[in-house]
Design an enzyme around this catalytic site. Structure first.
Site, PDB file in Angstrom:
ATOM      1  N   CYS A 191       0.846  -1.201   0.000  1.00 40.56           N
ATOM      2  CA  CYS A 191       0.000   0.000   0.000  1.00 40.56           C
ATOM      3  C   CYS A 191       0.877   1.244   0.000  1.00 40.56           C
ATOM      4  CB  CYS A 191      -0.937   0.009   1.207  1.00 40.56           C
ATOM      5  SG  CYS A 191      -2.411  -1.033   1.032  1.00 40.56           S
TER       6      CYS A 191
ATOM      7  N   ASN B 210       1.759 -16.264  -4.677  1.00 38.60           N
ATOM      8  CA  ASN B 210       1.871 -17.085  -3.483  1.00 38.60           C
ATOM      9  C   ASN B 210       0.756 -16.729  -2.518  1.00 38.60           C
ATOM     10  OD1 ASN B 210       4.269 -18.235  -4.475  1.00 38.60           O
ATOM     11  ND2 ASN B 210       5.497 -16.567  -3.620  1.00 38.60           N
TER      12      ASN B 210
ATOM     13  N   HIS C  57      -6.018  -2.283  -1.410  1.00 39.07           N
ATOM     14  CA  HIS C  57      -5.540  -3.401  -0.607  1.00 39.07           C
ATOM     15  C   HIS C  57      -6.470  -4.610  -0.668  1.00 39.07           C
ATOM     16  CE1 HIS C  57      -3.244  -5.334   2.614  1.00 39.07           C
ATOM     17  NE2 HIS C  57      -4.411  -5.789   3.029  1.00 39.07           N
TER      18      HIS C  57
ATOM     19  N   HIS D  90       3.770 -12.324  -9.246  1.00 38.54           N
ATOM     20  CA  HIS D  90       5.142 -12.276  -9.740  1.00 38.54           C
ATOM     21  C   HIS D  90       5.111 -12.550 -11.239  1.00 38.54           C
ATOM     22  CE1 HIS D  90       7.029 -12.766  -5.640  1.00 38.54           C
ATOM     23  NE2 HIS D  90       5.854 -13.322  -5.396  1.00 38.54           N
TER      24      HIS D  90
ATOM     25  N   HIS E 192      -0.409  -9.901  -4.772  1.00 41.63           N
ATOM     26  CA  HIS E 192       0.571  -9.557  -5.813  1.00 41.63           C
ATOM     27  C   HIS E 192       0.834 -10.760  -6.692  1.00 41.63           C
ATOM     28  CE1 HIS E 192       2.775 -10.929  -2.228  1.00 41.63           C
ATOM     29  NE2 HIS E 192       3.689 -11.413  -3.049  1.00 41.63           N
TER      30      HIS E 192
ATOM     31  N   HIS F 233      -0.367  -8.427   0.800  1.00 41.07           N
ATOM     32  CA  HIS F 233      -1.110  -7.569  -0.147  1.00 41.07           C
ATOM     33  C   HIS F 233      -1.046  -8.332  -1.468  1.00 41.07           C
ATOM     34  CE1 HIS F 233      -2.012  -3.299  -1.847  1.00 41.07           C
ATOM     35  NE2 HIS F 233      -1.956  -4.114  -2.902  1.00 41.07           N
TER      36      HIS F 233
HETATM   37  P1  5GP Z   1       5.923 -13.153  -1.683  1.00 40.07           P
HETATM   38  O1  5GP Z   1       7.052 -13.858  -0.974  1.00 40.07           O
HETATM   39  O2  5GP Z   1       4.947 -12.547  -0.713  1.00 40.07           O
HETATM   40  O3  5GP Z   1       5.266 -13.982  -2.742  1.00 40.07           O
HETATM   41  O4  5GP Z   1       6.606 -11.981  -2.504  1.00 40.07           O
HETATM   42  C1  5GP Z   1       6.982 -10.778  -1.920  1.00 40.07           C
HETATM   43  C2  5GP Z   1       8.033 -10.181  -2.825  1.00 40.07           C
HETATM   44  O5  5GP Z   1       8.175  -8.824  -2.465  1.00 40.07           O
HETATM   45  C3  5GP Z   1       9.411 -10.827  -2.710  1.00 40.07           C
HETATM   46  O6  5GP Z   1       9.798 -11.339  -3.987  1.00 40.07           O
HETATM   47  C4  5GP Z   1      10.310  -9.679  -2.251  1.00 40.07           C
HETATM   48  O7  5GP Z   1      11.579  -9.707  -2.845  1.00 40.07           O
HETATM   49  C5  5GP Z   1       9.523  -8.452  -2.657  1.00 40.07           C
HETATM   50  N1  5GP Z   1       9.742  -7.285  -1.826  1.00 40.07           N
HETATM   51  C6  5GP Z   1       9.759  -7.236  -0.466  1.00 40.07           C
HETATM   52  N2  5GP Z   1       9.955  -5.980  -0.040  1.00 40.07           N
HETATM   53  C7  5GP Z   1      10.058  -5.207  -1.164  1.00 40.07           C
HETATM   54  C8  5GP Z   1      10.257  -3.805  -1.374  1.00 40.07           C
HETATM   55  O8  5GP Z   1      10.380  -3.001  -0.437  1.00 40.07           O
HETATM   56  N3  5GP Z   1      10.315  -3.367  -2.665  1.00 40.07           N
HETATM   57  C9  5GP Z   1      10.188  -4.229  -3.725  1.00 40.07           C
HETATM   58  N4  5GP Z   1      10.262  -3.701  -4.943  1.00 40.07           N
HETATM   59  N5  5GP Z   1       9.985  -5.554  -3.556  1.00 40.07           N
HETATM   60  C10 5GP Z   1       9.928  -6.038  -2.297  1.00 40.07           C
HETATM   61 ZN    ZN Z   2      -1.844  -3.246   1.144  1.00 41.09          ZN
END
Ligand code: 5GP
Ligand code: ZN
Length: 114
Positions: A7, A87, A46, A102, A100, A98
Site C-alpha cells: 500500500c 503465493n 488493498h 510475480h 501480488h 497484499h
Molecule cells: P511473496 O514472498 O509474498 O510472494 O513476494 C513478496 C516479494 O516482495 C518478494 O519477492 C520480495 O523480494 C519483494 N519485496 C519485499 N519488499 C520489497 C520492497 O520493499 N520493494 C520491492 N520492490 N519488492 C519487495
Molecule cells: Zn496493502
C-alpha cells in the site's frame, strides 16, 4: 496510512521502479529478483491475497490479468515466455500480505514449479 508495504509503494510513500501503472494497478521491479526479469504486479487497493478477492471489483481483477500481459510486452518477454505466480498463505510462502503477482522470465525457468 496503513502499515502495508505494498500500500505504501502504491501510494508513492516508498519508492519502487515502476514498469507499468494505470488507475487500479501498479507493476514494479522486485527488490530481490529471482529471475532476469522479475516484476511484481499489485492492485492499488488493498486485498490480502488470493483468498481476499472479494475486496476487489471485477474491473480491477481483470485489469490485473491484462496488465500482466502488458508488463511482459514492456519487458520484451511476451514472445520468449514468462510465468505468472501468486503465493498464498503460509504453505504458499506469501511474505507480503497484499495481493501480488510475480511476473518471471527473461531466461529459461525451471521445469518444476517448486
Ligand atoms: P511473496 O514472498 O509474498 O510472494 O513476494 C513478496 C516479494 O516482495 C518478494 O519477492 C520480495 O523480494 C519483494 N519485496 C519485499 N519488499 C520489497 C520492497 O520493499 N520493494 C520491492 N520492490 N519488492 C519487495
Ligand atoms: Zn496493502
Amino acid at each position: 496510512m496503513n502499515e502495508c508495504l505494498f500500500c505504501k509503494i502504491a501510494a508513492g510513500a516508498i519508492p519502487a521502479k515502476t514498469v507499468y501503472e494505470n488507475d487500479v494497478v501498479l507493476a514494479f521491479h522486485d527488490i530481490n529478483p529471482q529471475s532476469k526479469a522479475h516484476v511484481l504486479l499489485i492492485p492499488k487497493k488493498h486485498a490480502q491475497g488470493l483468498n481476499d478477492l472479494n475486496a476487489l471489483d471485477d474491473g480491477t481483477l481483470s485489469a490485473l490479468l491484462r496488465a500482466a500481459k502488458e508488463v511482459a510486452r514492456l519487458l520484451g518477454i511476451q514472445d520468449s515466455g514468462y510465468r505468472l505466480v501468486s503465493n498464498c498463505g503460509e504453505d504458499g510462502r506469501q511474505s507480503v500480505q497484499h495481493l501480488h503477482f510475480h511476473i518471471l522470465g527473461g531466461e529459461r525457468l525451471s521445469d518444476r514449479m517448486v
